[in-house]
Design a protein around this motif. Structure first.
Motif, mmCIF file in Angstrom:
data_model
loop_
_atom_site.group_PDB
_atom_site.id
_atom_site.type_symbol
_atom_site.label_atom_id
_atom_site.label_comp_id
_atom_site.label_asym_id
_atom_site.label_seq_id
_atom_site.Cartn_x
_atom_site.Cartn_y
_atom_site.Cartn_z
ATOM 1 N N HIS A 381 73.757 25.985 63.039
ATOM 2 C CA HIS A 381 73.041 24.786 62.449
ATOM 3 C C HIS A 381 72.675 25.156 60.854
ATOM 4 O O HIS A 381 72.851 24.132 60.234
ATOM 5 C CB HIS A 381 71.971 24.895 63.359
ATOM 6 C CG HIS A 381 70.711 24.029 63.046
ATOM 7 N ND1 HIS A 381 70.654 22.695 63.631
ATOM 8 C CD2 HIS A 381 70.033 23.899 61.892
ATOM 9 C CE1 HIS A 381 69.652 21.999 63.071
ATOM 10 N NE2 HIS A 381 69.236 22.543 62.022
ATOM 11 N N HIS A 385 73.517 23.272 57.462
ATOM 12 C CA HIS A 385 72.588 23.052 55.942
ATOM 13 C C HIS A 385 73.384 23.527 54.859
ATOM 14 O O HIS A 385 73.767 22.744 53.807
ATOM 15 C CB HIS A 385 71.368 23.451 56.271
ATOM 16 C CG HIS A 385 70.317 22.542 57.027
ATOM 17 N ND1 HIS A 385 70.221 21.178 57.082
ATOM 18 C CD2 HIS A 385 69.883 23.147 58.293
ATOM 19 C CE1 HIS A 385 69.576 20.890 58.101
ATOM 20 N NE2 HIS A 385 69.286 21.835 58.684
ATOM 21 N N GLU A 409 69.896 16.463 58.851
ATOM 22 C CA GLU A 409 70.168 17.133 59.708
ATOM 23 C C GLU A 409 71.481 16.799 60.470
ATOM 24 O O GLU A 409 71.822 17.078 61.585
ATOM 25 C CB GLU A 409 69.073 16.864 61.072
ATOM 26 C CG GLU A 409 67.703 17.538 60.699
ATOM 27 C CD GLU A 409 67.848 18.995 60.458
ATOM 28 O OE1 GLU A 409 68.672 19.633 61.179
ATOM 29 O OE2 GLU A 409 66.860 19.499 59.702
ATOM 30 N N SER A 412 74.087 19.945 59.978
ATOM 31 C CA SER A 412 73.647 21.032 60.926
ATOM 32 C C SER A 412 73.829 20.924 62.572
ATOM 33 O O SER A 412 74.459 21.862 62.869
ATOM 34 C CB SER A 412 71.910 21.444 60.738
ATOM 35 O OG SER A 412 71.416 20.137 60.758
#
Ligand code: ZN
Length: 594
Positions: A381, A385, A409, A412
């Motif tokens: 995750h 990013h 998001e 991620s």
């Protein structure tokens, strides 16, 4: 924490020296930055609205350079504090940097305000000029609130009353909910401590945790409802003053999403409740129950395996490498330069994050790695990013590299999905480990996609009622809450009586209205992109890397269109739901006690 557990991540600490040699070096940078901000202000104050393109382009370059330096400084101080929250020198540096930042922001604020106030014809001429091309989206989107902004004097007055009209209610809410003690298991516990108990294997504990929470909340609901009622009433007045046509409009504008597209998405979620019912019924079978109760929805399924830090990082690297060597290289860079802090230890914050640092610096990752399979997904995750921060940083400016909230998001979650596929393959010999992974993916999707949608519907219901002049009393809020949640649980989940009060402790309603649908948007977009990757294979990779490189230089709608998702279409999200259905199908094929 009283005792730090030993994990295979012991000794994995980040090296911040590439940012600043030490705290003194960071502190020394402060006066020069304030001075540069002052010089910038003296040079451009009062002229932004009329600058010709060449001079504006120059000003933007200077502003970007300042943004980079300030962002690097703030990140450095923040990262140091994260791993040593009680350290004297860390706290001193952070306090000094925070003060400097406020001062710099105050000095620089004029730039955007003057630009927002510029004459529309002049603005169009500037935006058409190639000299400002790399900052075009920054300039255009800065003006999106202009039609809803009042005169400078009026804005100043509105700002002045904020502390009493909104801030005081926020504080009261925070006080009531954080001071609330829930008697449970012979001890007085916080809301979070009790909520952690709804994920344990023992059914009685899970059910009792919700009971205890709702029982403790009920006496607080008159105050909490009043807090919400006051805020909603005030926001409705401000919406009228600012000329918004519906209560969600300011959030939609903030997210750079057309309201119609948000409506399309929420409706799509509501068309797929049958997936939730199907999963809840399957889960009841796996748990040996006739029907799930609310307290069973997060009951753990299947089993898990410990994973060492080295195995986790190399698994993530290989999975990302197979997707694209370019992305694998982002992971290798993080490992190689020691830009990850993984070991949980005394004085370090909990949780995990990826810090973008600045457009001209590489991202850092904070983890608390405890050898769990979930930690592997957390690494994926955060590296997700980092992929976007690094790729966007390479081609965008400091003013336009940061992704908009609705897309933040996406990379991620997408990286998590790639790595989950890899974990599933690696557990081919153990059906129960696979079940654990699948259940966690499905239930995360549910909690994000379905539950956050009901929260939006609940808010819409509350604003609607208040706009009719009806006060938001606890019973009315309870009714809206149950009405908007019922379709999700259907007759597949028994809701305890006390669930009527579950709206009362959710902070988003108080602090940032309609915040939650950005999560829905990002999760659905990542699911849809996963489905696309499954379909298009390697042909998907190039456009996806291009998408990551845009950062904040285009609206979410434009960015997703470039990669084949038209968010205005009713069927845009169907592929994302098909992806959830695919996971449910695989899980259903696993025998309960295989
Ligand atoms: Zn994230």
């Amino acid at each position: 924490m009283s005792q730090t557990p030993t994990t295979t991540s012991a000794g994995i600490h980040w090296d911040l020296a590439p940012l600043f040699a030490d705290a003194d070096a960071a502190r020394t940078a402060v006066p020069a930055l304030i001075e540069s901000s002052r010089v910038f202000r003296e040079r451009y104050r009062g002229r932004v609205a009329t600058l010709a393109a060449p001079e504006l382009a120059e000003a933007l370059d200077e502003l970007a350079a300042l943004d980079n330096s300030l962002s690097r400084l703030a990140s450095y101080a923040g990262l140091r504090l994260t791993v040593n929250v009680n350290g004297e020198s860390e706290r001193d540096l952070n306090a000094a940097v925070e003060m400097a930042l406020v001062e710099a922001q105050n000095l620089l604020r004029f730039f955007e305000l003057e630009w927002i106030g510029a004459d529309e014809e002049h603005v169009q001429g500037i935006l058409a000029d190639e000299l400002v091309a790399k900052n075009r989206h920054y300039l255009a989107s800065a003006r999106r609130f202009a039609p809803h902004t009042r005169t400078e004097a009026e804005e100043e007055m509105l700002g002045e009353r904020d502390a009493a009209a909104a801030g005081a209610w926020h504080t009261l809410f925070d006080q009531v909910t954080s001071n609330l003690r829930v008697p449970f298991d012979g001890e007085d516990r916080t809301i979070d401590e009790v909520l952690a108990r709804v994920r344990v294997p023992e059914r009685e504990t899970r059910l009792a945790a919700y009971e205890a929470l709702f029982t403790a909340l009920e006496p607080q609901t008159p105050v909490l409802a009043h807090v919400y009622d006051s805020l909603v009433a005030d926001r409705l007045v401000l919406d009228r003053v600012r000329g918004y046509s519906h209560p969600r409009e300011s959030r939609d504008l903030g997210n750079e999403l057309p309201s119609e597209a948000v409506d399309v998405m929420l409706a799509a979620v509501e068309r797929h409740h049958h997936l939730a019912h199907r999963w809840f019924r399957h889960k009841a079978r796996l748990l040996g129950l006739d029907k799930l109760s609310l307290g069973d929805q997060y009951a753990p399924l299947g089993s898990t395996r410990p994973v060492s830090y080295d195995d986790a990082t190399s698994l993530v690297e290989r999975a990302l490498d197979d997707f694209s060597p370019r992305i694998g290289e982002v992971a290798r860079g993080l490992y190689r330069d020691n830009r990850i802090d993984a070991e949980p230890r005394q004085g370090k914050r909990g949780g995990a994050f990826c810090a973008s640092i600045a457009q001209d610096a590489l991202p850092y990752i904070m983890l608390n790695f405890t050898d769990q399979m979930d930690d592997v997904r957390t690494i994926a995750h955060e590296i997700g990013h980092a992929m976007q921060f690094q790729l966007a940083g390479e081609i965008q400016t400091a003013l336009s590299h940061h992704p908009p909230l609705a897309l933040a998001e996406v990379p991620s979650t997408f990286a998590e999905m790639i790595v989950t596929d890899r974990l599933l393959a690696a557990a081919a010999d153990d059906a129960q480990v696979r079940l654990g992974l699948l259940a966690s993916s499905v239930e995360t999707a549910f909690a994000t996609v379905f539950r956050q949608t009901h929260m939006v519907r609940y808010e819409q219901g509350a604003y609607g009622l208040r706009a009719e002049g009806k006060a938001l009393m606890p019973d009315r809020l309870a009714e809206i809450w149950i009405e908007t949640n019922r379709p999700y649980y259907g007759d597949a989940v028994e809701l305890p009586e006390g669930y009527r009060f579950a709206w009362a402790y959710i902070p988003h309603f108080i602090h940032t209205r309609f915040y939650t649908y950005a999560y829905v948007f990002a999760h659905l977009a990542s699911l849809a992109l996963s489905a696309k990757y499954r379909e298009d294979g390697d042909a998907f990779v190039g456009p996806y890397l291009d998408f990551l490189s845009i950062g904040g230089a285009a609206s979410p709608q434009e960015q997703l269109a470039g990669i084949g998702l038209d968010i205005t279409r009713d069927d845009c999200w169907d592929a994302g739901f098909a992806e959830i259905e695919r996971l449910i199908e695989i899980a259903e094929a696993i025998e309960p006690d295989a």
